[in-house]
Motif scaffolding. Structure first.
Motif, PDB file in Angstrom:
ATOM      1  N   LEU A  95       0.730  -1.186   0.052  1.00 35.99           N
ATOM      2  CA  LEU A  95      -0.080  -0.112  -0.008  1.00 35.99           C
ATOM      3  C   LEU A  95       0.825   1.139   0.078  1.00 35.99           C
ATOM      4  CD1 LEU A  95      -2.709  -1.111   2.677  1.00 35.99           C
ATOM      5  CD2 LEU A  95      -3.112  -0.520   0.063  1.00 35.99           C
TER       6      LEU A  95
ATOM      7  N   ILE B 153       2.263   1.836  -3.057  1.00 33.88           N
ATOM      8  CA  ILE B 153       1.170   2.322  -4.208  1.00 33.88           C
ATOM      9  C   ILE B 153       0.844   3.814  -4.085  1.00 33.88           C
ATOM     10  CG2 ILE B 153      -1.263   2.056  -5.171  1.00 33.88           C
ATOM     11  CD1 ILE B 153      -0.982  -0.816  -4.555  1.00 33.88           C
ATOM     12  N   LEU B 154       0.786   3.957  -2.834  1.00 34.67           N
ATOM     13  CA  LEU B 154       0.248   5.592  -2.434  1.00 34.67           C
ATOM     14  C   LEU B 154       1.444   6.591  -2.127  1.00 34.67           C
ATOM     15  CD1 LEU B 154      -2.414   4.504   0.020  1.00 34.67           C
ATOM     16  CD2 LEU B 154      -2.705   5.579  -2.067  1.00 34.67           C
TER      17      LEU B 154
ATOM     18  N   PHE C  86      -6.753   8.515   0.125  1.00 36.64           N
ATOM     19  CA  PHE C  86      -6.774   6.942   0.341  1.00 36.64           C
ATOM     20  C   PHE C  86      -5.900   6.609   1.590  1.00 36.64           C
ATOM     21  CE2 PHE C  86      -9.062   6.308  -3.221  1.00 36.64           C
ATOM     22  CZ  PHE C  86      -8.644   6.295  -4.305  1.00 36.64           C
TER      23      PHE C  86
ATOM     24  N   MET D 226      -7.942   7.096   4.554  1.00 36.85           N
ATOM     25  CA  MET D 226      -9.275   6.080   4.703  1.00 36.85           C
ATOM     26  C   MET D 226      -8.423   4.906   5.310  1.00 36.85           C
ATOM     27  SD  MET D 226     -11.261   6.577   1.257  1.00 36.85           S
ATOM     28  CE  MET D 226     -12.655   5.614   1.542  1.00 36.85           C
ATOM     29  N   ILE D 227      -7.220   4.287   4.808  1.00 40.28           N
ATOM     30  CA  ILE D 227      -6.589   3.130   5.236  1.00 40.28           C
ATOM     31  C   ILE D 227      -6.223   3.291   6.865  1.00 40.28           C
ATOM     32  CG2 ILE D 227      -4.694   1.388   4.933  1.00 40.28           C
ATOM     33  CD1 ILE D 227      -5.022   1.817   2.067  1.00 40.28           C
TER      34      ILE D 227
ATOM     35  N   LEU E 273      -7.906   5.164   8.822  1.00 41.13           N
ATOM     36  CA  LEU E 273      -8.858   5.227   9.731  1.00 41.13           C
ATOM     37  C   LEU E 273      -9.173   4.241  10.864  1.00 41.13           C
ATOM     38  CD1 LEU E 273     -10.511   7.878   9.227  1.00 41.13           C
ATOM     39  CD2 LEU E 273     -12.244   6.532   7.943  1.00 41.13           C
ATOM     40  N   PRO E 274      -9.227   2.855  10.602  1.00 41.89           N
ATOM     41  CA  PRO E 274      -9.162   1.986  11.677  1.00 41.89           C
ATOM     42  C   PRO E 274      -8.221   2.196  12.650  1.00 41.89           C
ATOM     43  CG  PRO E 274      -9.355   0.980   9.641  1.00 41.89           C
ATOM     44  CD  PRO E 274      -8.899   2.304   9.411  1.00 41.89           C
TER      45      PRO E 274
ATOM     46  N   TRP F  95      -6.797  -5.508   9.887  1.00 39.53           N
ATOM     47  CA  TRP F  95      -7.568  -4.302   9.645  1.00 39.53           C
ATOM     48  C   TRP F  95      -7.173  -3.294  10.117  1.00 39.53           C
ATOM     49  CZ3 TRP F  95     -11.543  -2.031  11.965  1.00 39.53           C
ATOM     50  CH2 TRP F  95     -12.527  -1.450  11.082  1.00 39.53           C
TER      51      TRP F  95
ATOM     52  N   LEU G 148      -7.911   1.157  -6.171  1.00 34.69           N
ATOM     53  CA  LEU G 148      -7.578   1.419  -4.788  1.00 34.69           C
ATOM     54  C   LEU G 148      -8.960   2.007  -4.264  1.00 34.69           C
ATOM     55  CD1 LEU G 148      -4.156   3.588  -4.372  1.00 34.69           C
ATOM     56  CD2 LEU G 148      -5.133   1.842  -2.895  1.00 34.69           C
ATOM     57  N   ALA G 149      -9.700   2.961  -4.913  1.00 31.00           N
ATOM     58  CA  ALA G 149     -10.922   3.346  -4.463  1.00 31.00           C
ATOM     59  C   ALA G 149     -11.806   2.233  -3.848  1.00 31.00           C
ATOM     60  CB  ALA G 149     -11.752   4.127  -5.382  1.00 31.00           C
TER      61      ALA G 149
ATOM     62  N   PHE H  72     -10.853  -0.727  -2.984  1.00 33.14           N
ATOM     63  CA  PHE H  72      -9.996  -1.319  -1.961  1.00 33.14           C
ATOM     64  C   PHE H  72     -10.569  -0.693  -0.727  1.00 33.14           C
ATOM     65  CE2 PHE H  72      -7.439  -3.778   0.438  1.00 33.14           C
ATOM     66  CZ  PHE H  72      -6.497  -3.123   1.045  1.00 33.14           C
ATOM     67  N   CYS H  73     -10.411   0.640  -0.590  1.00 36.55           N
ATOM     68  CA  CYS H  73     -10.729   1.754   0.523  1.00 36.55           C
ATOM     69  C   CYS H  73     -11.954   1.600   0.959  1.00 36.55           C
ATOM     70  CB  CYS H  73     -10.183   3.177   0.290  1.00 36.55           C
ATOM     71  SG  CYS H  73      -8.291   3.207  -0.017  1.00 36.55           S
ATOM     72  N   ALA H  74     -12.768   1.417  -0.040  1.00 35.15           N
ATOM     73  CA  ALA H  74     -14.397   1.575   0.437  1.00 35.15           C
ATOM     74  C   ALA H  74     -14.514   0.238   1.231  1.00 35.15           C
ATOM     75  CB  ALA H  74     -15.015   1.385  -0.878  1.00 35.15           C
TER      76      ALA H  74
ATOM     77  N   TRP I   7     -12.547  -1.302   2.814  1.00 32.16           N
ATOM     78  CA  TRP I   7     -11.748  -1.232   4.073  1.00 32.16           C
ATOM     79  C   TRP I   7     -12.351  -0.276   5.089  1.00 32.16           C
ATOM     80  CZ3 TRP I   7      -7.175  -3.623   5.024  1.00 32.16           C
ATOM     81  CH2 TRP I   7      -6.284  -3.013   5.896  1.00 32.16           C
ATOM     82  N   VAL I   8     -13.142   0.673   4.729  1.00 29.64           N
ATOM     83  CA  VAL I   8     -13.738   1.615   5.661  1.00 29.64           C
ATOM     84  C   VAL I   8     -15.312   1.116   5.992  1.00 29.64           C
ATOM     85  CG1 VAL I   8     -14.609   4.139   5.741  1.00 29.64           C
ATOM     86  CG2 VAL I   8     -12.237   3.485   4.608  1.00 29.64           C
TER      87      VAL I   8
END
Lengths: 311, 290, 506
Positions: free
Chosen positions: A95, A98-99, A110, A113-114, A116-117, A173, B30-31, B33-35, B37-38
């Motif tokens: 990740l 990629i990011l 993104f 978002m990743i 966030l958890p 996660w 990615l979008a 995947f992130c969706a 994920w969240v």
């Protein structure tokens, strides 16, 4: 200069010692003191709140080494760590790579978002996961069933075979975001010019990654894996909140074992803080020992490899 | 397109998957995947608007009968807003103290030639390996000895202990890399050691400071067992994590209330992170290098 | 502790709640009928708020509202807390150590009153209840027992709830039962083992899993098995240290045929596929709630379900019946409880209490007929009141009445070693419960991680008996005068209560 005696060196550094004070107080009070206190408690047969306690020396340790549940918890903690750390590391790395691309639109979004958890409190996560993974009309089960993967509902958190894996999944996660951020930081050390030069030489992206980027960030892997491993051994809140170590101890990792013996007895039993403290001490020592072994092994392999290259 | 022209190894594959297209595909994947994920968190927020009877009915993300009653209960019955304030106090307080202390400690350990430095380092690393969880009793004893056993101040101070070692190591790592000249320059200007620290070194370490702030905020905001014990007799003092717990009774679980309370608990910390995101990553970069 | 809302109430609550702790009165106006609490004279000025801690539930609902009214009348602020047992067990000891424990509390459910007294946690209630002897005389016999809530003749624990309560019933979805043709099962006629197994299987075949249980809580398994065993004829205790103890023999008896049959029934239903698939990830409150949503047809749980279901799911058509017995001749076998008064709910006064007089005033009212009737209206069958005559006067629904009637008919008091010899409390302190508790063992058998019912149960029996022997030996070295014979009660008639006259015979 080097032969100045200790006393004068200390005097010279007195202001520095002053700097040590705030952090030092906190460290001593909340880390060292409980540690020492735990050592002391581990020699007692004490419930933790009663006025009565008696010194039993190493008796608790002896009992521990014969307790199958202790070994079970120990084993589970390590299995848990061995599952989660590699997955987290790799997923985080992928990740991050990629990011890391500045041109990717929304990469900041993104990343957030990743991450966030990571930010969500464990109490919250345990609630959400209990609802999501519920065998009764839970969305995940609903999805699997509608895809035709399984016929009945899966009891993710209640089946002894699955529970440790489910917990590992939740753990990954939650924390991969943090691993990703660590890797991102490591990736910053790869200078942009290197990418440019490689591209001009016609090196494809995936080749760039394998032959150029990874060797550069490899040293970071040690630090990151260490942090992740320690993290995986401190998984207590997640397990306690979701399964409390059940069913039938199948998800009882070390910290849950300690907590159970220290505080939460089954019916008819008194809490045993002395015993729990001994378990904590023993576990900590064992983990340290294993880490030392690992470091020494890594060093000796490196040394041997260097010698082989020289020869 | 300069790539194709100058590089000699391109194939049909490269022709089709141009940089732009690659990026677009990556973005889409990615979008998705992130969706996913969240998704759990979105589900939680959606659940907070569903009445209890609906939560297990297998309805999707959009509630069939949306309601604010969960939030109403969370505020009226469970006093979430007060817990919010309490948590804020504990978090901000512990962040300030921890950042300051660990910065000082890390500075000294990272740069100054201190007798006994290695021993201190070793000790700190050693403590990382011991599991927590049952250390609560000595900590409570300590707080009680000083009369802080039931106060929010006591809770705040005890919360500082959680990650102070890690933060100190981060600071130490970062400070090791700072060139010596800056310090010497300020020393020659006659600036005292503390002012040197405050006006010169600390600002330099801003990325690490941000990192520590974020991490400590996370930890303090979400801490559970310690606040539970300290605020037992004083519901007024409770923090958000403890408050969420009040929805879980012996005979009844108010799932709706719990999700609403959880949403309340989670929003501020998310906002904090979004704001500080960039600094956080840069800070870690600097620290991990050390 | 929250209760489900009807929209009207929440709006009213919003308007009403202006203070920080909105301990508001609830929707139904009949909760507290008492206009006055017969306040004691000469109350000192309040020293901070009055704090009360118990395990919540139905009685908690009552206390929360009643205390609020009491506080208004007495002019003192009130804090009510109801924590689940597991939290209570952790938090109360810590609170006592750091001086933050509430003015009055009930003890964690694995702690004997004697221990709390020995540890100086609590003080006698007698000084704080005006006209104590007169008040005490109004209680039914068996409410004040030396060794349980009275120590050296002084009363420490205040009783108000009764334990002639049918703790585990088979509660079922009436519609489903009718569908599969079992509509003759009810409060007066329970299942036989075979019938229960058959009914569960039929329900599962018809589309709904037959039976559900809050399996994540290990003690649910052992309680259910113990109650099934008792119906089969086991003369054992149900709770805590006394679970599985056969008082005729004076030893733990998990490996008896009764227990084996009980566990076999559970496992047979599992093998039939009649169990709800996720039982081991459910805590009892969840299982309870799922019943109302049609997740399963039957549940083995306690009478507190009844008022909760009535409130939360008024459209849920359910019935109650006694626990299954092996065959019809066993239908008269009772369940056993350790005392007439509900010991888990005994309220003790903190030795460091700030407002003990106010606590006393409330407890006094609770122990009068008026208080008991008010309590019974809310506690109904879930947490029954102690005074039996009250149950006639209280407003009860049909299932509530059925549960209470079942309690009266099918619950008996078993002998209690602590009452016979107060030194038994020292044994309780020294007792080291083997990690494998009965609940875990049965849970393990259920998940298949353990195999061999009889062997596992025998192992359980041996381990627990040994632990008891060790505890007795240890207590003796600390000076207690106790031995194994204290646990043997040869003059017990298992179909009757064991009362003071029987203790006197020993």
């Amino acid at each position: 200069m080097k032969n100045r005696n200790i006393a004068s060196r200390i005097w010279e550094a007195r202001i520095d010692y002053l700097f040590l004070i705030p952090g030092g107080i906190i460290f001593s009070a909340f880390i060292i003191f409980p540690l020492v206190a735990s050592f002391y408690y581990s020699t007692l047969n004490w419930s933790g709140f009663s006025e009565l306690s008696e010194f039993v020396g190493l008796e608790n340790y002896r009992e521990l080494l014969q307790d199958e549940f202790f070994y079970g918890a120990f084993k589970r903690s390590f299995i848990f760590m061995l599952i989660t750390v590699p997955v987290q590391m790799m997923l985080g790395l992928v990740l991050a790579i990629i990011l890391n691309n500045k041109f990717l639109k929304l990469s900041t979004l993104f990343r957030a978002m990743i991450f966030l958890p990571v930010v969500a409190p464990i109490a919250v996560i345990s609630i959400v996961m209990a609802l999501l993974l519920s065998p009764f009309n839970g969305p995940i089960n609903g999805l699997f069933q509608s895809l035709g993967v399984v016929s009945g509902a899966i009891d993710f958190l209640g089946s002894p075979q699955l529970v440790l894996w489910s917990l590992a999944g939740i753990f990954i996660w939650k924390w991969t975001g943090l691993t990703m951020v660590y890797w991102l930081a490591a990736l910053q050390t790869v200078p942009d010019e290197l990418y440019e030069a490689a591209r001009l030489d016609g090196v494809k992206t995936w080749q760039q990654i394998i032959y150029m980027v990874i060797p550069i960030v490899a040293p970071f892997a040690i630090v990151i894996s260490l942090i992740s491993a320690i993290h995986a051994l401190n998984v207590f809140p997640l397990v306690q909140a979701t399964t409390e170590g059940g069913p039938y101890f199948s998800s009882e990792v070390m910290e849950v074992y300690i907590f159970r013996t220290a505080f939460a007895p089954s019916s008819g039993q008194f809490p045993r803080l002395g015993y729990a403290s001994a378990a904590g001490v023993l576990f900590g020592v064992a983990v340290m020992g294993l880490t030392l072994l690992q470091v020494m092994a890594a060093r000796s392999t490196r040394k041997r490899r260097q010698e082989a290259e020289l020869a | 397109m300069p790539d194709l022209v100058t590089s000699s190894n391109f194939t049909m594959w490269d022709l089709f998957f141009t940089q732009k297209r690659k990026r677009l595909i990556t973005s889409i994947l990615l979008a998705a995947f992130c969706a996913v994920w969240v998704y759990p968190l979105i589900w939680m927020v959606s659940g907070s608007f569903k009445p209890n009877s609906e939560l297990f009915q297998g309805t999707g993300l959009i509630p069939d009968s949306p309601t604010f009653s969960n939030y109403g209960r969370a505020c009226a019955e469970a006093n979430m807003q007060r817990y919010f304030v309490n948590t804020l106090f504990v978090t901000i307080g512990s962040v300030v103290i921890t950042t300051f202390s660990s910065a000082l400690l890390g500075y000294v350990l990272g740069r100054r030639p201190l007798p006994g430095k290695i021993a201190i380092f070793g000790l700190m690393v050693f403590t990382l390996f011991i599991p927590q969880g049952y250390t609560i009793i000595p900590i409570i004893q300590l707080l009680t000895m000083f009369g802080l056993g039931q106060s929010l101040w006591g809770l705040m101070i005890a919360t500082c202990g959680g990650s102070i070692v890690v933060f100190t190591l981060l600071f130490a790592g970062y400070f090791t890399q700072v060139p010596k000249e800056l310090e010497e320059a300020s020393r020659m200007d006659g600036v005292g050691p503390f002012k040197t620290f405050w006006y010169v070194m600390l600002p330099l370490a801003r990325p690490v400071v941000v990192t520590v702030v974020v991490l400590q905020s996370l930890q303090a905001w979400n801490d559970f067992l310690l606040p539970l014990v300290v605020t037992l007799a004083n519901p007024k003092m409770r923090t958000l994590s403890v408050g969420i717990y009040s929805f879980k009774g012996e005979h009844y679980i108010d799932w709706g209330g719990m999700t609403a309370a959880s949403t309340i608990a989670i929003v501020p910390i998310i906002i904090l992170f979004l704001i500080l995101q960039r600094f956080f990553i840069d800070g870690l970069a600097g620290a991990v290098k050390g | 502790m929250l209760e489900p809302f009807k929209g009207l109430v929440s709006r009213r609550k919003f308007l009403k709640s202006s203070t920080a702790f909105s301990v508001a009165t609830f929707a139904s106006p009949s909760i507290i009928n008492a206009a006055n609490f017969m306040l004691p004279t000469g109350l000192p000025a309040p020293n901070g708020p009055l704090s009360w801690l118990d395990s919540g539930g139905r009685k908690g609902k009552f206390h929360k509202a009643a205390l609020a009214d009491y506080g208004k009348e007495a002019g003192i602020e009130v804090i009510y807390d109801g924590l689940p047992w597991s939290e209570l067990g952790k938090v109360l000891p810590l609170g006592i150590r750091n001086g933050s424990a509430p003015d009055t509390f009930c003890l964690p459910n694995n702690m004997e009153g004697a221990v709390a007294v020995n540890e100086n946690w609590v003080q006698p209630i007698e000084d704080y209840i005006q006209n104590f002897q007169e008040w005490k005389a109004g209680f039914p016999e068996g409410s004040f027992i030396e060794g349980i809530n009275v120590f050296d003749g002084v009363t420490y624990g205040c009783p108000y709830g009764g334990q002639r309560r049918y703790d585990d019933a088979v509660l079922f979805n009436q519609n489903l039962m009718n569908e599969i043709g079992y509509n003759h099962i009810g409060a007066t006629r329970g299942f036989t083992y075979d019938e229960m197994r058959d009914a569960a299987a039929k329900m599962t075949k018809a589309g709904t899993p037959g039976i559900i249980i809050g399996g994540k809580a290990a003690w649910r398994w052992s309680t259910a098995a113990t109650h099934l065993a008792q119906r089969s004829g086991a003369t054992v205790g149900t709770w805590g240290l006394w679970q599985g103890m056969n008082f005729e023999k004076g030893e733990y008896d998990y490996a008896s045929d009764h227990y084996v049959e009980a566990v076999e029934l559970l496992l047979a239903m599992r093998d039939d596929g009649s169990f709800f698939p996720g039982v081991n990830s459910l805590i009892p409150p969840q299982a309870r709630e799922f019943m109302t949503q049609g997740a399963a047809g039957m549940i083995i749980q306690g009478p507190w379900n009844v008022p909760i279901w009535q409130d939360a799911a008024p459209n849920f058509n359910f019935g109650v019946s006694p626990v299954a017995a092996p065959n019809e001749s066993a239908f008269g076998n009772p369940l056993y409880n350790p005392s007439l008064m509900q010991t888990g709910n005994l309220m003790y006064i903190n030795r460091q209490a700030k407002n003990p007089e106010y606590v006393g005033g409330y407890l006094r009212w609770l122990g009068t007929l008026e208080g008991q009737v008010a309590y019974a209206n809310v506690g109904t069958c879930a947490d029954p009141a102690l005074f039996p005559q009250v149950l006639e006067q209280a407003k009860l629904t049909k299932p509530e009445r059925e549960m209470i009637e079942m309690g009266g008919r099918l619950v008996r008091i078993h002998p209690n070693p602590s009452v016979r010899n107060s030194d038994v409390a020292k044994v309780a302190v020294a007792f080291k419960q083997p990690t494998l508790s009965s609940g875990h063992a049965i849970q393990g058998l259920f998940t298949g991680q353990l195999s061999g019912i009889r062997d596992t149960l025998q192992g359980l029996t041996d381990a627990r008996n040994k632990a008891l022997d060790d505890a007795i030996a240890k207590a003796k070295t600390d000076g207690a005068k106790v031995d194994r014979a204290d646990f043997v009660f040869s003059n017990w008639n298992p179909s009757e209560d064991y009362g003071p006259s029987q203790y006197a015979e020993l």
